[in-house]
Design a protein around this motif. Structure first.
Motif, PDB file in Angstrom:
ATOM      1  N   LEU A 575       1.061  -1.258   0.192  1.00  0.00           N
ATOM      2  CA  LEU A 575       0.030   0.050  -0.037  1.00  0.00           C
ATOM      3  C   LEU A 575       0.754   1.259   0.211  1.00  0.00           C
ATOM      4  N   LEU A 576       0.625   2.232  -0.903  1.00  0.00           N
ATOM      5  CA  LEU A 576       1.174   3.502  -1.074  1.00  0.00           C
ATOM      6  C   LEU A 576       0.502   4.487  -0.914  1.00  0.00           C
ATOM      7  N   VAL A 577       0.549   5.158   0.311  1.00  0.00           N
ATOM      8  CA  VAL A 577      -0.331   6.332   0.542  1.00  0.00           C
ATOM      9  C   VAL A 577       0.361   7.680   0.307  1.00  0.00           C
ATOM     10  N   MET A 578      -0.226   8.557  -0.230  1.00  0.00           N
ATOM     11  CA  MET A 578       0.285   9.985  -0.632  1.00  0.00           C
ATOM     12  C   MET A 578      -0.763  11.093  -0.579  1.00  0.00           C
ATOM     13  N   PRO A 579      -0.366  12.262  -0.824  1.00  0.00           N
ATOM     14  CA  PRO A 579      -1.180  13.336  -1.014  1.00  0.00           C
ATOM     15  C   PRO A 579      -2.028  13.105  -2.412  1.00  0.00           C
ATOM     16  N   THR A 580      -3.306  13.386  -2.306  1.00  0.00           N
ATOM     17  CA  THR A 580      -4.224  13.307  -3.761  1.00  0.00           C
ATOM     18  C   THR A 580      -3.413  13.665  -4.948  1.00  0.00           C
ATOM     19  N   SER A 581      -2.860  14.861  -4.851  1.00  0.00           N
ATOM     20  CA  SER A 581      -2.165  15.394  -5.937  1.00  0.00           C
ATOM     21  C   SER A 581      -0.851  14.757  -6.730  1.00  0.00           C
ATOM     22  N   LEU A 582      -0.567  13.571  -5.833  1.00  0.00           N
ATOM     23  CA  LEU A 582       0.598  12.830  -6.345  1.00  0.00           C
ATOM     24  C   LEU A 582       0.117  11.540  -6.966  1.00  0.00           C
ATOM     25  N   LEU A 583      -1.250  11.264  -6.904  1.00  0.00           N
ATOM     26  CA  LEU A 583      -1.627   9.921  -7.486  1.00  0.00           C
ATOM     27  C   LEU A 583      -1.498   9.811  -8.749  1.00  0.00           C
ATOM     28  N   TYR A 584      -1.578  10.624  -9.675  1.00  0.00           N
ATOM     29  CA  TYR A 584      -1.362  10.578 -10.954  1.00  0.00           C
ATOM     30  C   TYR A 584      -0.013  10.405 -11.462  1.00  0.00           C
ATOM     31  N   ASN A 585       0.768  11.307 -10.522  1.00  0.00           N
ATOM     32  CA  ASN A 585       2.407  11.211 -10.816  1.00  0.00           C
ATOM     33  C   ASN A 585       2.839   9.769 -10.655  1.00  0.00           C
ATOM     34  N   TRP A 586       2.555   9.079  -9.597  1.00  0.00           N
ATOM     35  CA  TRP A 586       2.867   7.668  -9.227  1.00  0.00           C
ATOM     36  C   TRP A 586       2.398   6.618 -10.113  1.00  0.00           C
ATOM     37  N   GLN A 587       1.190   6.978 -10.587  1.00  0.00           N
ATOM     38  CA  GLN A 587       0.701   6.009 -11.594  1.00  0.00           C
ATOM     39  C   GLN A 587       1.349   6.035 -13.026  1.00  0.00           C
ATOM     40  N   LEU A 588       1.747   7.087 -13.351  1.00  0.00           N
ATOM     41  CA  LEU A 588       2.524   7.285 -14.656  1.00  0.00           C
ATOM     42  C   LEU A 588       3.953   7.064 -14.628  1.00  0.00           C
ATOM     43  N   GLU A 589       4.669   7.025 -13.202  1.00  0.00           N
ATOM     44  CA  GLU A 589       5.910   6.504 -13.103  1.00  0.00           C
ATOM     45  C   GLU A 589       5.873   4.991 -13.081  1.00  0.00           C
ATOM     46  N   ALA A 590       4.895   4.481 -12.275  1.00  0.00           N
ATOM     47  CA  ALA A 590       4.877   3.017 -12.337  1.00  0.00           C
ATOM     48  C   ALA A 590       4.676   2.320 -13.530  1.00  0.00           C
ATOM     49  N   ARG A 591       3.862   3.098 -14.469  1.00  0.00           N
ATOM     50  CA  ARG A 591       3.646   2.574 -15.601  1.00  0.00           C
ATOM     51  C   ARG A 591       4.933   2.709 -16.729  1.00  0.00           C
ATOM     52  N   ARG A 592       5.735   3.462 -16.124  1.00  0.00           N
ATOM     53  CA  ARG A 592       6.998   3.929 -17.284  1.00  0.00           C
ATOM     54  C   ARG A 592       8.122   2.958 -16.876  1.00  0.00           C
ATOM     55  N   PHE A 593       8.141   2.815 -15.506  1.00  0.00           N
ATOM     56  CA  PHE A 593       9.325   2.027 -14.735  1.00  0.00           C
ATOM     57  C   PHE A 593       9.083   0.493 -14.502  1.00  0.00           C
ATOM     58  N   THR A 594       7.982   0.260 -13.981  1.00  0.00           N
ATOM     59  CA  THR A 594       7.707  -1.019 -13.696  1.00  0.00           C
ATOM     60  C   THR A 594       6.262  -1.622 -14.031  1.00  0.00           C
ATOM     61  N   PRO A 595       6.329  -1.724 -15.680  1.00  0.00           N
ATOM     62  CA  PRO A 595       5.049  -1.887 -16.249  1.00  0.00           C
ATOM     63  C   PRO A 595       4.157  -3.471 -15.601  1.00  0.00           C
ATOM     64  N   GLN A 596       5.328  -4.342 -14.969  1.00  0.00           N
ATOM     65  CA  GLN A 596       4.793  -5.539 -14.784  1.00  0.00           C
ATOM     66  C   GLN A 596       4.005  -5.352 -13.439  1.00  0.00           C
ATOM     67  N   LEU A 597       4.402  -4.280 -12.637  1.00  0.00           N
ATOM     68  CA  LEU A 597       3.457  -4.150 -11.377  1.00  0.00           C
ATOM     69  C   LEU A 597       1.852  -4.057 -11.844  1.00  0.00           C
ATOM     70  N   ARG A 598       1.151  -4.768 -11.057  1.00  0.00           N
ATOM     71  CA  ARG A 598      -0.294  -4.527 -11.177  1.00  0.00           C
ATOM     72  C   ARG A 598      -0.820  -3.570 -10.291  1.00  0.00           C
ATOM     73  N   VAL A 599      -0.910  -2.379 -10.673  1.00  0.00           N
ATOM     74  CA  VAL A 599      -1.227  -1.039  -9.968  1.00  0.00           C
ATOM     75  C   VAL A 599      -2.938  -0.909  -9.882  1.00  0.00           C
ATOM     76  N   LEU A 600      -3.382  -0.639  -8.581  1.00  0.00           N
ATOM     77  CA  LEU A 600      -4.774  -0.245  -8.544  1.00  0.00           C
ATOM     78  C   LEU A 600      -4.835   1.257  -7.819  1.00  0.00           C
ATOM     79  N   VAL A 601      -5.400   2.125  -8.243  1.00  0.00           N
ATOM     80  CA  VAL A 601      -5.672   3.354  -7.747  1.00  0.00           C
ATOM     81  C   VAL A 601      -6.881   3.222  -6.890  1.00  0.00           C
ATOM     82  N   TYR A 602      -6.563   3.540  -5.685  1.00  0.00           N
ATOM     83  CA  TYR A 602      -7.798   3.040  -4.668  1.00  0.00           C
ATOM     84  C   TYR A 602      -8.259   4.565  -4.210  1.00  0.00           C
TER      85      TYR A 602
END
Length: 981
Positions: A575-602
């Protein structure tokens, strides 16, 4: 009469009698005639005119003039006549035979005696005369007798009384003093003038013992006062001088010396301790409210005779024994050399005694005795306590031996505590040490004092240790590694641990972890070191705080670690918790560097509140707000990792967000932040407690042992201790240390003049607040004036920017705005993009009005901006958008604005670290150009003073990043006066 300095003259010293002050000295210059004879022409020499006669004086003369002036009537009046009475009134009042002030007379006499003794030593090689009745200072020359006279005291006791008289001899001949117009120039020590000859004595003879015999042959002591007289007068006389006795016996005793250091507990409340002695002595500590005091007293025992220290005035001590009608004076020869050696030994050990006594706090005295136990024993100094003490204390040697042995999840603590013959279980001292109580009752009833060093060294151990009742063993979690290593380094304990765990002390020695196969990025060396560090913590189940400067890639480092964890085998999701404003940035970075990680934006209003869905993912991204709302659901799910980004969000231990995240369950914990400490050291406690529960003790313990000492008292040792505890679990690198591949950063201050009307308003406001604030501080103190200080400084800062910020009707100009506009026009003409930061939204509004009038497009961000990412993308991707206006508070975190190569700071922030964060929006990884920063400062304003304070309080900023309010609390009255100057 005036002595001519162009003609021969000589300095002479003269003895004269003052009606009240006794015999004094005067210093005079006397004119010398052609035959080298002294004339009647003379003049007093004082410190005021001594320079005129310097060619005829040497250095000793100059010092003598000063010393002699210090005993003259005028000096006495200045020192002892605070009511400024005339000389006549003063002396008549003080020396009145019936109503005179005896105490003041004694004080004046003591002052004069001390100085006369010094003067006589200096006068030995000088011309000394007796002053004539006509005032001639050189009437009769005094002859200095070169050898020392000796005095012998005689006693003859008969059935009715005792006769007492002295016999003075000089060079073997008896010196007659009765009815010889003899006088005592000085009493202590005695200097005797007989027939114009000045004698001094081979021992420290008290002149008062000779004075009665200047006019009478002997003193007769009646039998009725004989006991008292023998005890009070004859005993000290026998001890110090040669005494010849008839009618009683003086026995000369010899015995081996035994030095004794006696301890007596004093009653601090009743104030009776001083009744044991005549007065308190110099150097004694004052009594404390919370701890009783003891007296350590040095005495010497010779056979059956024990004598207290008496400053080595006599080479013998005397004890008086009375048997029936007979008296025996036992004169015990002292070994003064050895006695002095014992006193010097004690002084060398830190026990500096005055008059053979030293009063000190009980714990300090016992610690000194414990530390020096074997030295005192080897020196033959016996330590004992008074029989009258209410408690009997343990005075022997105490010791403690501790060892730590690494287990699977804990360190086992083994301890052996000894007080003399008694071995005490370490756990029995726990409550006493934590409560800082020192007295412990031994099995034999004696009271042992727990050393202060133990309270200091082991209070933290007991605060952090846990007790296992099954094994009756004290245990310490492994994350208290730094505490254990400190014990080892200070030789306070033996430590048995693995070499692998020892490497955590210096993360550069940590074994490397291979990068995951499916990680698509490249880690720079310092990012790889951080990656290795996190994985090392993982192996020991330690939590950590990655606190690198913003822009150094905490996101990519964390994603690499998560990808590695995925490839090591099946794990529960993280579980990765952050300010709301950073959710999109983390989602983009995970897609860029670790595309095999299955990511859920809860997140979102319509999120599926079913934790079971997490099983199908590797990483759950959510916000602090969602955790707070859904904590009852989330706390039931065991995560592999819980990671907090911008973890300063939980800095307040009493906030709902903090209480919520503390309930989350995970095998591993990691936090990410560029500012682990923003307001107070309590920020650290909350975050480090989250990653390693119990690391810094309870909140109350942390506040009393770290926060208050560090913030209130600037306790350097406490700061170092705190740093040592968290160092293994906090990795913080600055760009200047590791990111050498970043382009350079050029920072400059741009000073602006105020417009005429602006300056007028500024000065009027400054004058008003200066007078009002200083008046408030005088009346209420600085602490109660902080709100007014903050209000006044804020008004002045706004006026330094633009008066329209506080007066919308203002139509005049602002010098700073004109400078900003000029710089912007220059930059817009070239291929540059600029970030413009201000902490005042109203300031940004004024600039927006200017840009709108000029039809210049820009991006804008403050706390009310709904779509932050859209504004970031507008600036980053649109060539025509050259300007980004940003509120300092809203834009200081989570923004990557590498399109900008210029940064404007419109108004200085109290804390330069906050400004640095703003600059780092552009100066970060991905930036290809040099970043230029302009800090706009209005000259002759409070802004200049803020820059000075930033420099002078740099250490405060480095150690404790503050808010505006906490910074104002740190201001002294002098700081405020300077800011408003």
């Amino acid at each position: 009469m005036k002595v001519a300095t162009t003609q021969p003259f000589s300095i002479v010293y003269s003895l004269f009698q003052h009606e009240y002050l006794g015999y004094l000295f005067g210093s005079y210059v006397v004119q010398v005639n052609g035959k080298g004879e002294l004339t009647l022409l003379n003049q007093i020499v004082s410190t005021k005119n001594v320079g005129e006669f310097s060619k005829g004086l040497d250095e000793n003369d100059v010092e003598l003039v000063k010393a002699i002036e210090a005993i003259q009537q005028d000096t006495i009046l200045k020192k002892f006549n605070p009511k400024k009475l005339s000389a006549t009134d003063f002396f008549l009042k003080i020396y009145d035979p019936q109503k005179g002030d005896k105490l003041l007379q004694e004080a004046i006499a003591g002052y004069l005696e001390n100085r006369k003794a010094e003067i006589l030593q200096w006068l030995k090689d000088k011309d000394l005369y007796v002053m004539g009745v006509d005032g001639n200072p050189a009437r009769t020359r005094i002859q200095w007798m070169p050898n020392r006279a000796k005095v012998y005291f005689h006693f003859k006791r008969n059935e009715e009384n005792t006769h007492y008289y002295p016999n003075i001899k000089y060079d073997g001949e008896r010196l007659h003093i009765r009815n010889q117009n003899a006088l005592l120039v000085c009493d202590e020590p005695a200097w005797l003038l007989v027939q114009d000859k000045l004698y001094h004595f081979d021992r420290h003879v008290d002149g008062k013992k000779i004075r009665p015999f200047l006019t009478k042959p002997q003193i007769i002591i009646p039998r009725s006062v004989e006991d008292q007289y023998y005890q009070r007068f004859v005993v000290p006389l026998v001890a110090s001088y040669e005494v010849y006795a008839e009618g009683f016996e003086i026995r000369y005793e010899t015995a081996e010396l035994q030095s004794i250091l006696n301890l007596t507990e004093l009653n601090s409340g009743a104030g009776t301790s001083l009744s044991l002695f005549e007065q308190s002595t110099a150097g004694e500590e004052s009594l404390t409210d919370d701890e009783s005091q003891v007296m350590l007293e040095l005495s010497f025992r010779y056979g059956n005779f024990t004598f207290t220290f008496d400053n080595f005035a006599a080479h013998a001590n005397v004890s008086l024994e009375k048997n029936g009608d007979s008296y025996v004076f036992h004169k015990v020869k002292r070994d003064v050399r050895v006695e002095k050696a014992k006193l010097l030994l004690l002084k060398g050990l830190g026990l500096d005694m005055q008059q053979g006594r030293r009063k000190m706090p009980k714990s300090e005295a016992f610690e000194w005795l414990r530390t020096n136990h074997f030295t005192l024993k080897d020196a033959g100094i016996l330590v004992r306590q008074s029989a009258g003490n209410g408690k009997q204390y343990f005075l022997g040697y105490s010791s403690i031996d501790i060892s730590f042995e690494e287990g699977r999840d804990w360190f086992d603590i083994y301890a052996n505590v000894r007080f003399g013959e008694f071995e005490i279980p370490f756990i029995k001292l726990k409550n006493l040490i934590l409560a800082r109580k020192k007295e412990f009752t031994l099995p034999n009833g004696e009271i042992a004092l727990i050393p202060e060093a133990w309270l200091t060294a082991y209070s933290e151990l007991f605060a952090f240790a846990e007790y296992d009742p099954d094994s009756e063993q004290l245990l310490l979690r492994k994350h208290h590694l730094a505490l254990i290593q400190e014990f080892a380094e200070d030789s306070l304990a033996k430590v048995i641990m693995s070499r692998k765990l020892e490497k955590l002390r210096d993360f550069t020695e940590i074994d490397e972890t291979p990068l995951p196969e499916n990680f698509l990025g490249t880690l720079r060396p310092y990012q790889k070191a951080g990656y290795d560090w996190i994985n090392f913590l993982n192996t020991y189940r330690f939590g950590g705080c990655l606190a690198d400067d913003m822009g150094l890639g905490k996101t990519v480092t964390t994603l690499a670690m998560l990808q590695y964890q995925k490839e090591q085998g099946p794990h529960r999701p993280s579980l990765l918790v952050m300010p709301t404003s950073l959710l999109y940035n983390w989602q983009l970075e995970a897609r860029r560097f670790t595309p095999q990680l299955r990511v859920l934006v809860y997140t979102g209003t319509y999120r599926d509140k079913n934790p079971a869905q997490f099983d199908g993912y590797d990483l759950i991204l959510t916000s602090y707000g969602i955790v707070r709302i859904d904590i009852d659901l989330l706390k039931t799910y065991p995560f592999h990792y819980i990671i907090l980004d911008e973890s300063q969000a939980i800095k307040n231990p009493s906030s709902h967000i903090t209480k919520a995240v503390m309930q989350l369950e995970a095998r591993h914990r990691l936090i990410l932040t560029g500012t682990p400490l923003e307001n107070t050291t309590m920020d650290l406690w909350t975050q480090m407690t989250f990653v390693n529960p119990g690391l810094l003790g309870s909140q109350s313990y942390f506040r009393s042992h770290f926060q208050v000492p560090i913030e209130k008292h600037n306790d350097e040792k406490r700061s170092q201790k705190l740093y040592a505890l968290i160092k293994p679990f906090l990795l913080r690198r600055h760009k200047s240390q590791v990111a050498l591949d970043l382009p350079s950063k050029v920072e400059s201050v741009h000073y602006c003049d105020m417009a005429e009307e602006q300056e007028k308003r500024y000065e009027e406001t400054k004058s008003y607040y200066r007078n009002y604030i200083l008046e408030q501080i005088e009346e209420s103190g600085i602490a109660k004036s902080q709100i007014m200080v903050l209000q006044g400084l804020t008004k002045l800062r706004q006026l330094a920017n633009h008066p329209r910020m506080i007066d919308e009707e203002y139509e005049g100009e602002s010098g700073k705005l004109e400078e900003i506009q000029a710089k912007l026009e220059e930059l817009l003409a070239g291929d540059h993009k600029v970030l413009i930061f201000s902490q005042f939204i109203r300031h940004l509004s004024i600039l927006r009005q200017y840009l709108d009038e000029k039809n210049i497009r820009y991006a804008y961000l403050d706390g009310s901006t709904a779509d932050r990412q859209a504004q970031v993308e507008l600036f980053q991707e649109k060539e025509e958008i050259k300007i980004f206006l940003i509120s300092l508070r809203a834009g200081g975190l989570g923004l990557n604005l590498t399109a900008a190569d210029y940064v404007f700071i419109l108004d200085p922030w109290w804390n330069p670290a906050i400004e640095a964060q703003a600059i780092d929006r552009a100066h970060r990884i991905g930036q290809q150009r040099t970043v230029f920063t302009y800090k706009f400062i209005t000259k002759n304003s409070v802004e200049e003073k803020i820059l000075d304070l930033q420099r002078s309080k740099q250490k405060l900023f480095n150690e404790l990043i503050t808010t505006e309010e906490s910074f104002v609390k740190s201001l002294t009255k002098e700081d405020i006066i300077d800011l408003l100057a």
